[in-house]
Design a protein around this motif. Sequence first.
Motif, PDB file in Angstrom:
ATOM      1  N   GLU A   5      53.534   7.382 -13.292  1.00 41.60           N
ATOM      2  CA  GLU A   5      52.359   7.007 -12.979  1.00 41.60           C
ATOM      3  C   GLU A   5      51.794   7.728 -11.789  1.00 41.60           C
ATOM      4  OE1 GLU A   5      53.316   3.603 -15.398  1.00 41.60           O
ATOM      5  OE2 GLU A   5      54.329   4.933 -14.202  1.00 41.60           O
ATOM      6  N   GLU A 106      47.323   6.305 -17.006  1.00 40.23           N
ATOM      7  CA  GLU A 106      47.685   6.032 -18.291  1.00 40.23           C
ATOM      8  C   GLU A 106      46.918   5.530 -19.386  1.00 40.23           C
ATOM      9  OE1 GLU A 106      51.442   3.573 -17.399  1.00 40.23           O
ATOM     10  OE2 GLU A 106      52.538   5.040 -18.130  1.00 40.23           O
ATOM     11  N   HIS A 125      50.269  -2.465 -20.273  1.00 41.26           N
ATOM     12  CA  HIS A 125      51.345  -1.724 -20.108  1.00 41.26           C
ATOM     13  C   HIS A 125      52.324  -2.198 -19.215  1.00 41.26           C
ATOM     14  CE1 HIS A 125      54.011   1.850 -19.803  1.00 41.26           C
ATOM     15  NE2 HIS A 125      53.446   2.213 -18.568  1.00 41.26           N
ATOM     16  N   HIS A 127      56.268  -2.053 -16.965  1.00 38.43           N
ATOM     17  CA  HIS A 127      57.629  -1.430 -16.715  1.00 38.43           C
ATOM     18  C   HIS A 127      58.613  -2.348 -16.340  1.00 38.43           C
ATOM     19  CE1 HIS A 127      57.118   3.048 -16.516  1.00 38.43           C
ATOM     20  NE2 HIS A 127      55.841   2.709 -16.666  1.00 38.43           N
ATOM     21  N   HIS A 177      59.564   6.956 -22.209  1.00 31.18           N
ATOM     22  CA  HIS A 177      58.886   6.700 -21.223  1.00 31.18           C
ATOM     23  C   HIS A 177      59.680   5.650 -20.243  1.00 31.18           C
ATOM     24  CE1 HIS A 177      55.664   6.342 -18.380  1.00 31.18           C
ATOM     25  NE2 HIS A 177      54.859   5.047 -18.633  1.00 31.18           N
TER      26      HIS A 177
HETATM   27 ZN   LIG Z   1      53.993   3.523 -17.620  1.00 33.21          ZN
END
Ligand SMILES: [Zn+2]
Length: 207
Positions: A5, A106, A125, A127, A177
């Motif tokens: 990021e 992103e 999105h 993580h 990713h």
């Molecule tokens: Zn990401």
Amino acid sequence: MTYDEGYIKYESVWAPGPPPAAAVAEELDRWRRELFALGLIGYDDEHEVGYGNISVHAGQPGQFFISGTQTGHLEVTDRSHYTLVTSCDIETNRVHCCGPVEASSEAMTHAAIYRVNLGIRAVVHVHSDELWNSARDVLPTTDPAVAYGTPAMAGEFRRLYIHGDLANVGIAVMAGHPGGLISIGGTLEQAATRILNLARRPTPARD
Ligand SMILES: [Zn+2]
């Protein structure tokens, strides 16, 4: 954990402009708060980088509101933290946005997902190393050789949507990713709830 990021790999063309309508920002913030509370969107102190982003379709094909870059650390967001992506050229890796803040780095990944099907109206999105490890190759999973934000990634989402379970499951693990997952939905509530439910359920043992 590896984060991308902090590095904008693509060309971002940002035109300062008005924020989204209050109701749009409030709905984005409502779901983002729950994702933030679980650490699915946030700020990594060790790597000093924010992660995770949320977007909702803006009505016109290819246009969506998305959280801005450098907003990962915020527990609460408002209109000033979201921007309108007006167009994306996946082939040249260029994003145009207009709003009070530059789009998340992103945004290209979000754009690629919206292109898969007009029924996709929201993209989340996140993580999570834990979810990434437990769901990889269990839920729809992109090719590990494909990095995010590339034309190839757009093809991966299309493959999983048309030939895999992405349309039904609504969640994909981004194998290339690390830590990254996306969830999609016909509404923001559906997209957010899918990943929240996955995060809240007990982790099954992985052989
Ligand atoms: Zn990401």
